[in-house]
Every structure is written in structure tokens, then in C-alpha cells.
Design an enzyme around this catalytic site. Structure first.
Site, PDB file in Angstrom:
ATOM      1  N   TYR A 160       7.221  -0.785  23.497  1.00  0.00           N
ATOM      2  CA  TYR A 160       6.592  -0.139  24.649  1.00  0.00           C
ATOM      3  C   TYR A 160       7.493  -0.089  25.878  1.00  0.00           C
ATOM      4  O   TYR A 160       7.168   0.590  26.853  1.00  0.00           O
ATOM      5  CB  TYR A 160       5.263  -0.825  24.980  1.00  0.00           C
ATOM      6  CG  TYR A 160       4.145  -0.382  24.059  1.00  0.00           C
ATOM      7  CD1 TYR A 160       3.619   0.906  24.150  1.00  0.00           C
ATOM      8  CD2 TYR A 160       3.633  -1.228  23.085  1.00  0.00           C
ATOM      9  CE1 TYR A 160       2.619   1.340  23.300  1.00  0.00           C
ATOM     10  CE2 TYR A 160       2.630  -0.804  22.220  1.00  0.00           C
ATOM     11  CZ  TYR A 160       2.124   0.476  22.342  1.00  0.00           C
ATOM     12  OH  TYR A 160       1.135   0.914  21.498  1.00  0.00           O
ATOM     13  N   GLU A 246      -4.283 -14.292  -1.628  1.00  0.00           N
ATOM     14  CA  GLU A 246      -3.749 -12.943  -1.396  1.00  0.00           C
ATOM     15  C   GLU A 246      -4.515 -12.184  -0.326  1.00  0.00           C
ATOM     16  O   GLU A 246      -3.932 -11.710   0.648  1.00  0.00           O
ATOM     17  CB  GLU A 246      -3.774 -12.133  -2.707  1.00  0.00           C
ATOM     18  CG  GLU A 246      -3.357 -10.679  -2.527  1.00  0.00           C
ATOM     19  CD  GLU A 246      -3.731  -9.798  -3.705  1.00  0.00           C
ATOM     20  OE1 GLU A 246      -3.605  -8.564  -3.574  1.00  0.00           O
ATOM     21  OE2 GLU A 246      -4.159 -10.319  -4.756  1.00  0.00           O
ATOM     22  N   ASP A 299      -5.136 -11.337  -7.052  1.00  0.00           N
ATOM     23  CA  ASP A 299      -5.865 -10.475  -7.993  1.00  0.00           C
ATOM     24  C   ASP A 299      -5.098 -10.352  -9.308  1.00  0.00           C
ATOM     25  O   ASP A 299      -3.860 -10.412  -9.327  1.00  0.00           O
ATOM     26  CB  ASP A 299      -6.050  -9.079  -7.407  1.00  0.00           C
ATOM     27  CG  ASP A 299      -7.108  -9.042  -6.312  1.00  0.00           C
ATOM     28  OD1 ASP A 299      -7.817 -10.048  -6.134  1.00  0.00           O
ATOM     29  OD2 ASP A 299      -7.217  -7.997  -5.638  1.00  0.00           O
TER      30      ASP A 299
END
Length: 401
Positions: A160, A246, A299
Site C-alpha cells: 500500500y 489441514e 483429507d
């Protein structure tokens, strides 16, 4: 001991399975002494492995002095000035951080950048790279000022400060990593911080660089991972293991189920998907300090496996910082493709692999570290054969002797 997790199934199946998991979860606490003795045995084996590899300086991670950092930057500027004095267009040489050809694999370290690597030349007189050359020089100037004054700035602050020069926050992030790689300095030495996206909870207390005391033992809620991991001191914990989770959804579910208390003492951490550098640094910091087992709950799909591999072996893009980011002792706790068979989850309750999943799985099986993990390879081949995947959002810990 093993981990068993459910997956998303039709409502009646999910409810029944969650009830069974919860019963097992409660039974776990009554047999905690046995479980912790197994964890202690695992910790001893890992400490022995550290002693066996100590001669390789695997855990060496020295800090660079202010003078060393400034000298590296001045060296780059001197080469630019020299080129200009010869009426030559300045060029910056940056190692290629996206090529597997630049990476070698070491069991004790993970993926690390090879000493002989191909590079990318960024010329100031070339239309396609002139902007990037200007961006690198601008950030080098900012870093030089920060190091000189011993102050820090976030990547967002830098973005910025000149939004016209930097097209996006993501491009600025990549340039900072390029500079870190070019200077052969860890990113934290550049005095540029990144806002962390990870969360941590459990039996852990430490001091932040600014003196703030963080005590996650006093609250059931998670706290944000620090944005200045190297500044953390006075780590105190009685945890028997660290559990990497995860997904944030799974992490929050485990918090709601009071997993940190029922599995106490332990530490849980999530990078909310693909982990940011701070989450990886935090896991490494905990390993270096506590030397306790690091377990991963991801997963049972190719992307979850890849995320676990990032924690364990690192990534190509950050291979130049492998020694401070990877934790080769990470173990795959679950959700395993073989768990789905062992739980006898109905096939119509599982999710078919997509073309993208198949492509990622084929890529994983070709990775250099898979050969060192035959059990992992078998699990991935089982997924390849079954052509199904499963999530662990409804997971619950299940210790079985």
C-alpha cells in the site's frame, strides 16, 4: 494405535458414524496412559534419529547479522552501478523457484535448492521485465532502510506504500521471496513480516517478540500463529505431540469437541489449507524446541496429501529455505485411503476423483520423496485404484491399542 475418521455421507449414516466415533473418543480418555506411553516411545525413537543425523547439521539455522544483510544488498547495488558505469543495462539474476530441475531431495532435510541451479535474468532494458526490475529495486531499498533502523514492516504495508508500482499483493509476495532467494537470506532476515492465517491451540505458552505472553492453555479458543516466529522465546509446554490439521473446518470441529482437553496434553495447529510460511515455521519451531511427535490429519485426497508433504518435505518455491521450514519427522495420522475400507464406508457415500485429482495424484507418485515412504505410496496407489476420495470435516480422534 491408529486414527479412524468418518467422511461426508448421507445424513443418517453421518449421524450414526459420528455417534460411534464420539463413544470411541470418550473411551480414549480412559486408556490415555497407554496411548501416551506409545507416544513417549515414538518420541525416544525420533530423538535417536536426531542424534544419528546431527553430523549433517540438519537443524542448523543461524541468524544473520545486520552487517551481513546490508552487505548482501549493497553487493547487488554495486553490480548495478558497475553495469551503468560501463553503459550496460543492469540485470538482476534470480534463481528459478518454479522448476523441479533446481531441486534435490534429502531424507533428513526434504526438498532443497541445488547448488547448481538455473536462473532467470531480469533486464531493466527489456519491456517484459523492466517493471519487475523496478519492483525489486524498490523493495531492496525498503528492506535496506528497515534493516538499518532495526524496524519491521508487513508485506501489506509495502504494497500500500506504492500500489501503482505493484500490480497485486500476490506479485509483491513472490518478489520478496525472489529477493530472499537471490540474497541467500531467510525471509525473516529481511525484516518483512507477513500476516499469519494459521491458528494454534492446546498446551502451549510463549513470549512474542514484543513481550506479549501467549498462553493457549488458559482458553479453549485458538490463537493466531505469530507473524514473527523467530522472535518467539520461552516456549513452555507439556504436550506429548503436535497435531497438524489441514482444514480450518476440521480444526474448529475438534475444538468444539474439546479435543485439546481429551487428548491433553497436546498442541493443535492449522494452516487453513495450503500453509503459509509462518504456519510452517511454527511447526518447525515446536519440533526444534520440544522434539515431540508431529502428526498430520488431512483429507484422504491428493490435495490433502500434498499439503502434508509441504509440512514434511517443503515446496519447490521455498526450497531455498528448506532447513528452516521442513519437518521430515511429520507422520501421516489420517485420513488414510485404507481407513475408508476398514470403516466399510459405503462407496456411494464417497466422492469420485476428478480429472484434476487424478493429475495431482499422478504428480505426487512421481515426487522424489515418495520412494522413501513405501507405506504412503501404497495408500496413494489404493486411492488410484479405488478412484474415490473423502474429507475429514466430521473427524474425531480414535485411539486403538
Amino acid at each position: 494405535m491408529c486414527f479412524i475418521a468418518s467422511t461426508r455421507v448421507p445424513h443418517v449414516h453421518a449421524r450414526t458414524r459420528r455417534r460411534r466415533l464420539w463413544l470411541s473418543f470418550n473411551e480414549m480418555s480412559s486408556s490415555g496412559a497407554h496411548n501416551f506411553s506409545e507416544i513417549d516411545k515414538l518420541r525416544v525413537r525420533q530423538l535417536n534419529n536426531i542424534e544419528m543425523t546431527s553430523g549433517q547439521s540438519v537443524f542448523a539455522d543461524r541468524e544473520f547479522s545486520q552487517t551481513e544483510i546490508l552487505n548482501q544488498i549493497e553487493g547487488v547495488i554495486l553490480r548495478i552501478v558497475t553495469s551503468l558505469s560501463k553503459d550496460e543495462a543492469p540485470a538482476l539474476v534470480v534463481p528459478n523457484r518454479s522448476s523441479w530441475a533446481n531441486v534435490s531431495f534429502n531424507d533428513a532435510i526434504g526438498l532443497q535448492m541445488s547448488s547448481e541451479h538455473c536462473v532467470t535474468t531480469i533486464r531493466s532494458d527489456c519491456p517484459s521485465s523492466a517493471t519487475k526490475s523496478a519492483q525489486i529495486l524498490k523493495i531492496l531499498s525498503v528492506i535496506y532502510t528497515l534493516v538499518q533502523s532495526n524496524s519491521y514492516a508487513t508485506k501489506r504495508d509495502i504494497f500500500y506504500s506504492n500500489t501503482q508500482l505493484f500490480s497485486s499483493q500476490r506479485s509483491l509476495d513472490a518478489i520478496i521471496d525472489d529477493i530472499s532467494c537471490m540474497l541467500k537470506l531467510p525471509r525473516r532476515s529481511l525484516h518483512v513480516l507477513a500476516t499469519s492465517k494459521g491458528l494454534i491451540s492446546g498446551d502451549l505458552c510463549y513470549l512474542e517478540a514484543d513481550g506479549t505472553r501467549i498462553d493457549s492453555r488458559s482458553t479453549s479458543a485458538a490463537v493466531s500463529v505469530s507473524s514473527n516466529i523467530s522472535g518467539i522465546t520461552n516456549i513452555v509446554s507439556s504436550a506429548k505431540f503436535v497435531l497438524i490439521v489441514e482444514k480450518d473446518a476440521t480444526f474448529q470441529r475438534l475444538l468444539d469437541d474439546d479435543a485439546c482437553t481429551k487428548l491433553s496434553p497436546c498442541i493443535m495447529i492449522t494452516g487453513k489449507g495450503v500453509p503459509d510460511v509462518n504456519s510452517r515455521l511454527m511447526v518447525r519451531k515446536l519440533w526444534d524446541t520440544l522434539h515431540i511427535p508431529i502428526l498430520a490429519l488431512v483429507d484422504a485426497d491428493p490435495h490433502g496429501i500434498e499439503i502434508m508433504c509441504i509440512y514434511k518435505y517443503g515446496s519447490v518455491a521455498m526450497s531455498f529455505e528448506a532447513r528452516s521450514l521442513t519437518v521430515p519427522s511429520v507422520m501421516w495420522l489420517g485420513l488414510l485411503p485404507s481407513d475408508l475400507q476398514r470403516l466399510r464406508v459405503p462407496r456411494d457415500s464417497l466422492i469420485p476423483l476428478t480429472k484434476r485429482d487424478e493429475s495431482k495424484l499422478n504428480s505426487l507418485l512421481k515426487r522424489p520423496y515418495v520412494a522413501s515412504q513405501p507405506d504412503w505410496q501404497k495408500e496413494m496407489e489404493l486411492m488410484q485404484q479405488s478412484q474415490v476420495k473423502a474429507g475429514c470435516e466430521d473427524a474425531a480422534p480414535w485411539w486403538k491399542s
